[in-house]
Design an enzyme around this catalytic site. Sequence first.
Site, PDB file in Angstrom:
ATOM      1  N   GLU A  12      -5.517  -5.153  -1.862  1.00  0.00           N
ATOM      2  CA  GLU A  12      -4.947  -5.438  -0.546  1.00  0.00           C
ATOM      3  C   GLU A  12      -5.307  -4.312   0.408  1.00  0.00           C
ATOM      4  O   GLU A  12      -4.892  -3.170   0.220  1.00  0.00           O
ATOM      5  CB  GLU A  12      -3.419  -5.545  -0.629  1.00  0.00           C
ATOM      6  N   HIS A  22       3.294 -13.396   0.858  1.00  0.00           N
ATOM      7  CA  HIS A  22       4.729 -13.103   0.986  1.00  0.00           C
ATOM      8  C   HIS A  22       5.046 -12.185   2.165  1.00  0.00           C
ATOM      9  O   HIS A  22       6.209 -11.836   2.362  1.00  0.00           O
ATOM     10  CB  HIS A  22       5.221 -12.457  -0.313  1.00  0.00           C
ATOM     11  N   ASP A  23       4.028 -11.784   2.924  1.00  0.00           N
ATOM     12  CA  ASP A  23       4.248 -10.880   4.055  1.00  0.00           C
ATOM     13  C   ASP A  23       4.016 -11.539   5.412  1.00  0.00           C
ATOM     14  O   ASP A  23       4.325 -10.939   6.442  1.00  0.00           O
ATOM     15  CB  ASP A  23       3.285  -9.689   3.973  1.00  0.00           C
ATOM     16  N   ASP A  60      -1.822  -3.136  -4.688  1.00  0.00           N
ATOM     17  CA  ASP A  60      -1.080  -3.149  -3.430  1.00  0.00           C
ATOM     18  C   ASP A  60      -1.586  -2.057  -2.483  1.00  0.00           C
ATOM     19  O   ASP A  60      -1.818  -0.928  -2.896  1.00  0.00           O
ATOM     20  CB  ASP A  60       0.404  -2.890  -3.766  1.00  0.00           C
ATOM     21  N   ASP A  71       0.748  -7.801 -10.068  1.00  0.00           N
ATOM     22  CA  ASP A  71       0.705  -6.902  -8.925  1.00  0.00           C
ATOM     23  C   ASP A  71       0.771  -5.487  -9.465  1.00  0.00           C
ATOM     24  O   ASP A  71       1.335  -5.252 -10.531  1.00  0.00           O
ATOM     25  CB  ASP A  71       1.928  -7.166  -8.028  1.00  0.00           C
TER      26      ASP A  71
HETATM   27  C1  GLC Z   1       2.230  -4.583   0.535  1.00  0.00           C
HETATM   28  C2  GLC Z   1       3.081  -5.720   0.035  1.00  0.00           C
HETATM   29  C3  GLC Z   1       4.369  -5.739   0.810  1.00  0.00           C
HETATM   30  C4  GLC Z   1       5.083  -4.440   0.585  1.00  0.00           C
HETATM   31  C5  GLC Z   1       4.190  -3.253   0.934  1.00  0.00           C
HETATM   32  C6  GLC Z   1       4.748  -1.987   0.404  1.00  0.00           C
HETATM   33  O1  GLC Z   1       1.810  -4.765   1.830  1.00  0.00           O
HETATM   34  O2  GLC Z   1       2.369  -6.925   0.127  1.00  0.00           O
HETATM   35  O3  GLC Z   1       5.183  -6.808   0.455  1.00  0.00           O
HETATM   36  O4  GLC Z   1       6.259  -4.385   1.355  1.00  0.00           O
HETATM   37  O5  GLC Z   1       2.902  -3.379   0.363  1.00  0.00           O
HETATM   38  O6  GLC Z   1       4.591  -1.921  -0.991  1.00  0.00           O
END
Ligand code: GLC
Length: 549
Positions: free
Chosen positions: A277, A339-340, A214, A108
Amino acid sequence: MSTASEPQDIDGFAWWQRGVIYQIYPRSFQDSNGDGVGDLAGITQRLDYLRWLGVDAIWLSPVYTSPMADFGYDVSDYTGIDPLFGTLADFDHLLAEVHRRGMKLIMDFVPNHTSDQHPWFLEARASIDNPKRDWYIWHDPAPNAKGEMGPPNNWLSEFGGAAWTRDDATGQYYYHAYLPQQPDLNWRNPDVRIAVHNAMRFWFARGVDGFRLDTIHHLFEDDAFRDNPPNPDFREGDSPTLTFARVHQVDLPDVQDVLAGFRRLADSYDARVLVGEAYLPLEKVMAYYGTPARPGVHLPFNFHLIGAAWKASFIADLIAQYDGLLPPGCWPNWVLGNHDRARIATRVEPANAPLAAMLLLTLRGTPTLYYGDELGLTDVKIPPERVQDPWELRVPGFGFGRDPVRTPMPWENTAAGGFTAGEPWLPLNDDLAHKNVESQRADAKSLLRFVRDMIALRRRTPALAVGGYGIIESRGEVLVYERLWGGQRLTVFLNFAGTTVYTPLAQGNVLLSTIADRTGETVSNLLCLRPHEGIVLDTPQQSESDENI
Ligand code: GLC
């Protein structure tokens, strides 16, 4: 619908196109030192399981040095490993062991923001004229409607509340798309780019095979700091973070230039991948592939199955829409969970979990499997006193936070599931007795064994791994699509109904069913599908209507 620029030979496809990615949430995979939190040495101990399962690449959620306000998504040293997870030597060992097993490792990477404890931010907040001040986004207070001085504008944080925090030392506000402990970097500053590229080089040079970047849609904000307009789609009960349309906060065109820089960097090494993402509508996600002249990331995550209605017709349309929107030469991908978001077995109910796994693993494009979904884990209820996720704390009443989808991997039917010798940081699933790796490995009819068989079938069947689509349609509650490669045609039938259905026009041999007892069965015309059953048929014949495919 394969494109002219795609290779004609399966060997011409990159590993990240042919392969299956498996996401590990490191806190929850395997603890090796009894502190109740997973670590790198623990992951290394479990690599043979992943090899057995058949996945090609592992994506690790962040393991960098971090105060853990957002469990590692608040990085205080981009080139350090947090002691909770181990050492750099542990990381190198893990990487070597992953490679020794013929697998790849994707880290990541969090380019949008750092921790407020990162030395860059500590310097930046020291004074207005500090050389690092401009590495972050600062603004003077502004008057609100009542004339009171407050945040510069109406931008909201993803986690609720204002996206601005006042810094007492200077009276200015800094911007954070997420927690106040996650100040956003200023990507308009060229020194930020250099520093972040250097951090990425550090890991590429150690041999990591790629990055999952991310929240890249957040990299830029409007430099005139204009207020966001009201969100016309806002409905009562929606998260308060959706009150405004975030047009000045996300998906600014400047993002593409930064992604192109990341891509040039990745391409200067051999066979690396960038996954991105960006939670955006499908049409907008396409821009994250970049253009042939200025490529962006290889795989902008396609999250649209996560919010999809669990209906054959809806998903047939989604598949066709996504495939139709893909720019030429760009490679698709699919994700069922992470994980979200709520786990797939919770969203679609456990009875549908095998069907969902077959869907993910037979669609065209790289699948990413979230750890534990291969066991059919559902969201775990977390007692209020054990809640960890800051999202829950900051937005009371908005959902239940993300802890329920981050619980320890259940390896065996013992109190802590073989995850730790200590007290696990989050409780394990209470259906541990049958939802654990050891039991499901021993049970030929388990979801785990099905997922393994499905991955193996995908690996040995080019039509599934890299082939194009033939028909994509729904017949009542049955989703049907064909995958084509060379002279091979596979047809996937997915019964979304909780009842037995009969589907006509099915021909061929059953390669795999979600209910493990039909392999080798011959079907000619009428296919009987049991409740929630999925079938992959080998349909060798080509009919006249195929010529236009
Ligand atoms: C992304 C991650 C998440 C995190 C956010 C801030 O969406 O997947 O888990 O809280 O970024 O970094």
